[in-house]
Design a protein around this motif. Sequence first.
Motif, PDB file in Angstrom:
ATOM      1  N   GLY A 278    -126.622  71.224  69.076  1.00  0.00           N
ATOM      2  CA  GLY A 278    -127.475  70.073  68.824  1.00  0.00           C
ATOM      3  C   GLY A 278    -126.919  69.238  67.687  1.00  0.00           C
ATOM      4  N   ASN A 279    -127.724  69.011  66.667  1.00  0.00           N
ATOM      5  CA  ASN A 279    -127.324  68.210  65.513  1.00  0.00           C
ATOM      6  C   ASN A 279    -126.935  69.100  64.326  1.00  0.00           C
ATOM      7  OD1 ASN A 279    -126.845  65.788  64.172  1.00  0.00           O
ATOM      8  ND2 ASN A 279    -128.950  65.542  63.514  1.00  0.00           N
TER       9      ASN A 279
ATOM     10  N   CYS B  54    -124.694  73.397  58.661  1.00  0.00           N
ATOM     11  CA  CYS B  54    -124.939  72.043  58.163  1.00  0.00           C
ATOM     12  C   CYS B  54    -125.906  71.320  59.103  1.00  0.00           C
ATOM     13  CB  CYS B  54    -123.627  71.274  58.092  1.00  0.00           C
ATOM     14  SG  CYS B  54    -122.311  72.118  57.190  1.00  0.00           S
ATOM     15  N   HIS B  55    -127.106  71.056  58.616  1.00  0.00           N
ATOM     16  CA  HIS B  55    -128.133  70.396  59.420  1.00  0.00           C
ATOM     17  C   HIS B  55    -127.973  68.883  59.354  1.00  0.00           C
ATOM     18  CE1 HIS B  55    -130.550  74.041  60.191  1.00  0.00           C
ATOM     19  NE2 HIS B  55    -129.933  74.453  59.082  1.00  0.00           N
ATOM     20  N   GLN B  56    -128.314  68.232  60.444  1.00  0.00           N
ATOM     21  CA  GLN B  56    -128.229  66.766  60.566  1.00  0.00           C
ATOM     22  C   GLN B  56    -126.819  66.283  60.238  1.00  0.00           C
ATOM     23  OE1 GLN B  56    -131.398  65.091  58.212  1.00  0.00           O
ATOM     24  NE2 GLN B  56    -132.935  66.333  59.227  1.00  0.00           N
TER      25      GLN B  56
ATOM     26  N   LEU C  59    -124.715  63.072  63.793  1.00  0.00           N
ATOM     27  CA  LEU C  59    -125.259  61.763  64.190  1.00  0.00           C
ATOM     28  C   LEU C  59    -126.250  61.858  65.344  1.00  0.00           C
ATOM     29  CD1 LEU C  59    -121.948  59.695  63.928  1.00  0.00           C
ATOM     30  CD2 LEU C  59    -123.802  59.818  62.250  1.00  0.00           C
ATOM     31  N   GLY C  60    -127.108  62.853  65.299  1.00  0.00           N
ATOM     32  CA  GLY C  60    -128.131  63.016  66.325  1.00  0.00           C
ATOM     33  C   GLY C  60    -127.876  64.151  67.289  1.00  0.00           C
ATOM     34  N   GLY C  61    -126.660  64.589  67.394  1.00  0.00           N
ATOM     35  CA  GLY C  61    -126.346  65.691  68.289  1.00  0.00           C
ATOM     36  C   GLY C  61    -125.279  65.317  69.289  1.00  0.00           C
ATOM     37  N   VAL C  62    -124.691  66.318  69.882  1.00  0.00           N
ATOM     38  CA  VAL C  62    -123.546  66.144  70.771  1.00  0.00           C
ATOM     39  C   VAL C  62    -123.854  65.207  71.935  1.00  0.00           C
ATOM     40  CG1 VAL C  62    -122.003  67.363  72.349  1.00  0.00           C
ATOM     41  CG2 VAL C  62    -122.527  68.338  70.119  1.00  0.00           C
TER      42      VAL C  62
ATOM     43  N   MET D  10    -117.101  59.367  67.318  1.00  0.00           N
ATOM     44  CA  MET D  10    -115.876  59.679  68.068  1.00  0.00           C
ATOM     45  C   MET D  10    -115.697  61.183  68.264  1.00  0.00           C
ATOM     46  SD  MET D  10    -113.451  56.633  67.881  1.00  0.00           S
ATOM     47  CE  MET D  10    -112.067  57.597  68.183  1.00  0.00           C
ATOM     48  N   ASP D  11    -116.160  61.987  67.303  1.00  0.00           N
ATOM     49  CA  ASP D  11    -116.003  63.440  67.363  1.00  0.00           C
ATOM     50  C   ASP D  11    -117.402  64.045  67.451  1.00  0.00           C
ATOM     51  OD1 ASP D  11    -115.276  66.104  67.148  1.00  0.00           O
ATOM     52  OD2 ASP D  11    -114.673  65.970  65.057  1.00  0.00           O
ATOM     53  N   THR D  12    -118.014  63.990  68.613  1.00  0.00           N
ATOM     54  CA  THR D  12    -119.407  64.418  68.757  1.00  0.00           C
ATOM     55  C   THR D  12    -119.612  65.899  68.485  1.00  0.00           C
ATOM     56  OG1 THR D  12    -119.134  64.728  71.135  1.00  0.00           O
ATOM     57  CG2 THR D  12    -119.939  62.574  70.393  1.00  0.00           C
ATOM     58  N   HIS D  13    -118.582  66.703  68.650  1.00  0.00           N
ATOM     59  CA  HIS D  13    -118.696  68.141  68.391  1.00  0.00           C
ATOM     60  C   HIS D  13    -118.377  68.504  66.945  1.00  0.00           C
ATOM     61  CE1 HIS D  13    -119.291  69.482  72.548  1.00  0.00           C
ATOM     62  NE2 HIS D  13    -118.500  68.483  72.864  1.00  0.00           N
TER      63      HIS D  13
END
Length: 111
Positions: free
Chosen positions: A17-18, A71-73, A76-79, A85-88
């Motif tokens: 998630g995020n 690391c929470h949040q 940028l909202g989650g994958v 650019m690097d959602t993961h």
Amino acid sequence: MKRKLYELAHSRAGDKGNILMLSLIPYQEKDYSLLCKEVTAEKVKQHLKDIVDGEIIRYEVSNIAALQFVCHQALLGGVTTSLGMDTHGKSLSFALLEMEIEVKEAVIGGK
């Protein structure tokens, strides 16, 4: 003297998630206590202040001489919803390794 973490350790990243998980594993097990002392959740939060909006929790995994940072949040909202650019967050493992810590001269040079 100050040294970057990548001189002493390597890192891996994971996500859910995020939430971003960053591991920090010394090249030499003898450096684990130094990492425990110098790489606190507060220092990591300061280092990643422009990336991680939420809380950072550190876990010591002493049986494998590793640290785990949750690391929470951080994504940028989650994958599935992030426009980053690097959602993961895979590149964030190197962002952690760019952090500088105080190291005695005798510790340097052992990869």
